[in-house]
Design an enzyme around this catalytic site. Sequence first.
Site, PDB file in Angstrom:
ATOM      1  N   VAL A 128       0.841  -1.201   0.000  1.00  0.00           N
ATOM      2  CA  VAL A 128       0.000   0.000   0.000  1.00  0.00           C
ATOM      3  C   VAL A 128       0.874   1.248   0.000  1.00  0.00           C
ATOM      4  O   VAL A 128       1.683   1.463   0.893  1.00  0.00           O
ATOM      5  CB  VAL A 128      -0.981   0.011   1.191  1.00  0.00           C
ATOM      6  CG1 VAL A 128      -2.107  -0.971   0.957  1.00  0.00           C
ATOM      7  CG2 VAL A 128      -0.282  -0.304   2.514  1.00  0.00           C
ATOM      8  N   GLU A 129       0.702   2.055  -1.030  1.00  0.00           N
ATOM      9  CA  GLU A 129       1.447   3.301  -1.201  1.00  0.00           C
ATOM     10  C   GLU A 129       0.550   4.288  -1.928  1.00  0.00           C
ATOM     11  O   GLU A 129      -0.427   3.902  -2.564  1.00  0.00           O
ATOM     12  CB  GLU A 129       2.701   3.072  -2.059  1.00  0.00           C
ATOM     13  CG  GLU A 129       3.571   1.905  -1.670  1.00  0.00           C
ATOM     14  CD  GLU A 129       4.639   1.623  -2.714  1.00  0.00           C
ATOM     15  OE1 GLU A 129       5.338   2.574  -3.138  1.00  0.00           O
ATOM     16  OE2 GLU A 129       4.762   0.456  -3.130  1.00  0.00           O
TER      17      GLU A 129
END
Length: 248
Positions: A128-129
Amino acid sequence: MWRPLFCIFALAAPLLVGGCAGGGFEEDPFPTPSDYQIHGIDVSKYQGEIDWASVRGAGVQFAWIKATEGGDHVDDKFAQNWASAKAAGIPRGAYHFAYWCRPAEEQAAWFTANVPNDPDALPPVLDVEWNGQSKTCPRKVPRDVAISEMKIILAAMERAYGKRPVIYTSVDFHKDVMQGEFADYPIWVRSVKCHPALKYGARKWRFWQHTAEGRVAGIKGNVDRNAFNGTPKDWQVWLGAMTVASRA
């Protein structure tokens, strides 16, 4: 009980969070990557053809392999890397790159449809970014939406593979979304300038991605390098716990 090296320096962390002292590993008071004993890599199609036997011979002890992105993309090298890493005797796991313009249910279904359920594999990873450079989905969703989407994907991964997933994250996403959340998940952090304690504060972490410019025999060009936060005994215990969980 697992006692990470991070804990040795926990009292110093509040004084240093927010910046890297001097801008380099050698100038801060925390362990450097070389102080950790268990090292691995993460790879995708961008590493090209990999000689996994040479990678193992170079001392790599684990590998995370990109599998999917969003709800319709499979990494071109996933199947080859997945099979070849196992044949070389390297513990490996698959990761999914979250895409904030696709429903979580579709992303979870896409990952589980394309990643084999191998009882000997490492746990699945949710990457997750924020991806502001994306040409198709540069958006940032509200914090509550991101948390909700993550929980849907993580729950689906755990149901499918019988292992608690690992969460990979970057400094900005952790600050915007993850602070105070997901304490019961193994966390894999990116921090290429300094020790994670300087960027993630008191967050407990299992894996540290400390460079994108690593060099490893068997791989042409750069590769991400990672360290496991624990001793060789901790590593074996963690691997054993993952295997038992998947077969329970």
